[in-house]
Design an enzyme around this catalytic site. Structure first.
Site, PDB file in Angstrom:
ATOM      1  N   GLN A  33      -2.471 -13.494  18.340  1.00  0.00           N
ATOM      2  CA  GLN A  33      -1.791 -12.588  17.432  1.00  0.00           C
ATOM      3  C   GLN A  33      -0.343 -13.025  17.237  1.00  0.00           C
ATOM      4  O   GLN A  33       0.161 -13.072  16.111  1.00  0.00           O
ATOM      5  CB  GLN A  33      -1.825 -11.160  18.017  1.00  0.00           C
ATOM      6  CG  GLN A  33      -1.560 -10.075  17.027  1.00  0.00           C
ATOM      7  CD  GLN A  33      -2.484 -10.179  15.846  1.00  0.00           C
ATOM      8  OE1 GLN A  33      -2.016 -10.239  14.724  1.00  0.00           O
ATOM      9  NE2 GLN A  33      -3.789 -10.237  16.031  1.00  0.00           N
ATOM     10  N   HIS A  44     -10.453  28.041 -20.341  1.00  0.00           N
ATOM     11  CA  HIS A  44     -11.417  27.687 -19.300  1.00  0.00           C
ATOM     12  C   HIS A  44     -12.464  28.789 -19.152  1.00  0.00           C
ATOM     13  O   HIS A  44     -13.668  28.532 -19.063  1.00  0.00           O
ATOM     14  CB  HIS A  44     -10.709  27.507 -17.947  1.00  0.00           C
ATOM     15  CG  HIS A  44      -9.991  26.195 -17.787  1.00  0.00           C
ATOM     16  ND1 HIS A  44      -8.858  25.869 -18.487  1.00  0.00           N
ATOM     17  CD2 HIS A  44     -10.244  25.126 -16.980  1.00  0.00           C
ATOM     18  CE1 HIS A  44      -8.437  24.657 -18.117  1.00  0.00           C
ATOM     19  NE2 HIS A  44      -9.273  24.190 -17.203  1.00  0.00           N
ATOM     20  N   HIS A  56       1.037 -15.710  14.685  1.00  0.00           N
ATOM     21  CA  HIS A  56       1.130 -15.486  13.232  1.00  0.00           C
ATOM     22  C   HIS A  56       2.572 -15.546  12.761  1.00  0.00           C
ATOM     23  O   HIS A  56       2.901 -16.236  11.812  1.00  0.00           O
ATOM     24  CB  HIS A  56       0.529 -14.135  12.840  1.00  0.00           C
ATOM     25  CG  HIS A  56      -0.956 -14.198  12.677  1.00  0.00           C
ATOM     26  ND1 HIS A  56      -1.562 -14.947  11.711  1.00  0.00           N
ATOM     27  CD2 HIS A  56      -1.956 -13.609  13.383  1.00  0.00           C
ATOM     28  CE1 HIS A  56      -2.884 -14.823  11.814  1.00  0.00           C
ATOM     29  NE2 HIS A  56      -3.148 -14.018  12.817  1.00  0.00           N
TER      30      HIS A  56
END
Lengths: 434, 434
Positions: free
Chosen positions: B259, B420, B262
């Site tokens: 990790q 409505h 990176h």
């Protein structure tokens, strides 16, 4: 209402102009919201109290005065007239039933080497529902936002709703009761969004914020996105009706009104293969509009952004609908299933003459929070799945590690990531068994 | 590496400090990106060509010189050494198989009144995959972004990848070939994102853009969000390892490296209930790091943001993990399934000693695009479902319209939306049958 025809040589440009909507964020609003968010993040409750006094005219001594508990919500529910309570219960039951079908389920499988692969589903721990207050109080919005969270199994649902000058809406609070909301803060605006996103001494930090709001609320949601999840930032509401002439023109006119009455920038479009039918609806509009309490808003919306589109046939109507990617699509046609299958982009599809959009807005079952502004091209209605998330599961067997290790090693070296390669290779030493 | 203990009185504050990561967007970057996006929207190809010349040192006479077609990708695939081609094929087959399981399916049901309710699933029409170029060329990223789109049934997958000074990477292009990419534009940065979002004379407008990029790419994706869909805006990569001592310390040390290699702000954390094991891993780190080509980056990352956390037991380890909500979680323990069930927030869970994170990064099957910066609290790995969308289906029967109409009418009147209510009521006139 504007009239367009697909036979016109500049139809495509006309349609683009009709759909154009300036979504650019206002820099002044953005700056104001940035300041409020920063202030709430730094000073917590004290900042929330100050902004609530300033923007909502509500001078509270402390956050306790702006907090409603489960008992308050139950009391509001009990105070409702019977027919309203019953309508809320019917709507909630139907919405809950539909959203149960959306629940994601965990799954897993073993490959040939005994390696386990899968997906583990969990609900969010805590969500915040934003509900607009003041004049436009929408209990249906409480149901549509909170019920999917409840169905998903969210641990705690917090609601915020501004109560300008202290005015509370019983139906809104009753809807919160029905939808499993445990705590309500009577705060709103960017300060409410910031309080939910960062947490204060009183307001607990949530994991996601959903619900509609004004420009300040929208800007605040954009700003806190990443710290918490958000639902979409909604544009103006839209309806597109495709009609073959089999549904009474009055019904279609009223459906266009029911979208247009939301506000002056709402969009209502009718597509039909018959000029005569378009005329019938136009006449129905002229006749029916005078009885509408919100006729000024309806008229403004229809003039601003409404349109009638004449097409050659229903196939072309569907093609135009896919280009528009409407929030609401009514198929007021015979055999609506046949045409629904040709629709690639729409938030919700209302099939057949008896399916008015308003039935879907309140109680048919599906969610009324839908992608607007052509975003149905790439997004979906709010749903139970928005309150769940997935974790990938991998358990590589010792045998699997030998095979996968080779592949990973080659690709990792190809990317120049030696530690990645070594980590895979270490597991290939057969004599180490865990 | 820092060492924390849950028994320390200020553990909670120390953990917050460890996880803190400034995600604030840089205003200067934002302004530059706004200008580029605006320019590409206005001038199209001409603007893209200019920025590509300026930022990538690539002077192309026209967009055709920056376009690769299916044949070019197939040729790159054919040029690969056998073992690389085979590794890519193995990885693609496994990733495809896993992502097939994620496909959403349409469903529908009838209620007691014959009203049909359902959800119609469609794939996106066209998506754009952003792939970083230059030094950091990641073919695995092509597979992880494009294969889910292909499995979803996306109509057309467009890829953009910058090729600074014209340098192309055959493995990246070969991966595009395998993953069903039909066209590649060798452009990058904010100008590539804008070209995909708005379309130019040559680059077709897409519906969604996914894939990682630098700060300019991230800012551009945030800016065009709404016009198109985007995946998450990723933060630095993270791994959290929970170890009970049953897995060799060397393996865990290498996983932390994989990790940390990176970049300098990647985060690697180890949690264990044994100080002795933490010491063992610390010693393994000291011993193994010297052989790592990227040791300077690894050392910087471990010093900056790495940590060892001593806990009382594995239950407490899971509680800390849920608070961290890591992108990658390795359960280097016996009976990992038992502990995985206690994990509520993690992008991917790697179970057991043989499951190095790097196997998941390349070829186990699940996606390596995962929620970072605690966003696993509310979001999921990239998946097939991100390239599909849902449309609600409603067909209310004449009987259903009578009952639903009453409920909708009450609620609509309660919200002051008369049109409505009227639209629902009109459908209740029994003698009109459609």
């Amino acid at each position: 209402m504007k009239t367009l025809s697909t036979q016109s040589p500049d139809f495509s440009a006309q349609l683009d102009a009709l759909l154009a909507f300036e979504t650019a964020q206002d820099p002044a609003t953005d700056r104001a919201v940035a300041d409020i968010c920063q202030d709430v993040q730094t000073r917590g409750d004290a900042a929330v109290l100050e902004y609530t006094a300033r923007f909502d005219g509500l001078d509270a001594p402390d956050m306790a005065a702006l907090t409603l508990h489960a008992g308050d919500l139950a009391a509001a529910f009990a105070r409702l007239p019977d027919h309203v309570r019953s309508a809320l219960e019917t709507a909630a039951a139907r919405i809950r039933r539909y959203h149960e079908k959306q629940k994601l389920q965990s799954w897993q499988y073993l490959d040939e080497d005994g390696t386990l692969l899968g997906q583990q589903i969990t609900a969010l721990d805590r969500v915040g529902i934003y509900v607009p207050g003041g004049k436009a109080a929408y209990p249906s919005s409480v149901l549509m936002n909170a019920l999917p969270a409840q169905v998903a199994g969210v641990g705690e649902i917090i609601m915020v709703v501004p109560t300008p000058k202290g005015e509370r809406n019983d139906i809104v609070l009753a809807a919160a009761h029905l939808a499993g909301v445990k705590r309500v803060f009577t705060i709103g605006g960017a300060q409410a969004v910031a309080a939910l996103a960062y947490g204060t001494q009183t307001v607990p930090q949530v994991d996601k914020i959903t619900g509609p709001g004004n420009a300040y609320v929208a800007a605040a949601k954009r700003r806190v996105f990443g710290t918490v999840g958000i639902d979409m930032v909604a544009g103006p509401s839209e309806i597109l009706v495709i009609a073959d002439g089999s549904v009474p023109a009055d019904w279609v006119a009223m459906d266009l009104f029911s979208q247009a009455e939301h506000d002056e920038i709402a969009q209502a479009i009718l597509i039909a293969p018959s000029q005569r039918y378009l005329n019938d609806v136009q006449n129905a509009i002229a006749r029916l509009i005078e009885d509408m309490p919100r006729r000024d808003i309806i008229r403004a919306a229809l003039n601003n952004r409404g349109a009638m589109i004449l097409v050659r046939d229903l196939d072309e109507a569907c093609a135009v609908a896919n280009r528009i990617a409407p929030e609401h699509l009514e198929l007021c046609v015979n055999n609506p299933e046949q045409w629904a299958a040709k629709i690639r982009h729409a938030g919700a599809i209302f099939m057949g003459g008896h399916t008015s959009e308003s039935l879907g807005d309140y109680c048919a079952g599906p969610n009324h929070v839908l992608p607007t502004s052509r975003s149905a091209r790439f997004s979906s209605p709010l749903g139970t799945y928005d309150f769940q998330k997935r974790s990938s599961l991998i358990r590589v067997s010792p045998e699997g590690a030998q095979k996968l290790g080779q592949t990973a090693s080659v690709l990792a070296h190809g990317e120049g990531l030696t530690a990645h390669a070594r980590a895979a290779e270490m597991r290939m030493v057969q004599h180490v068994i865990i």
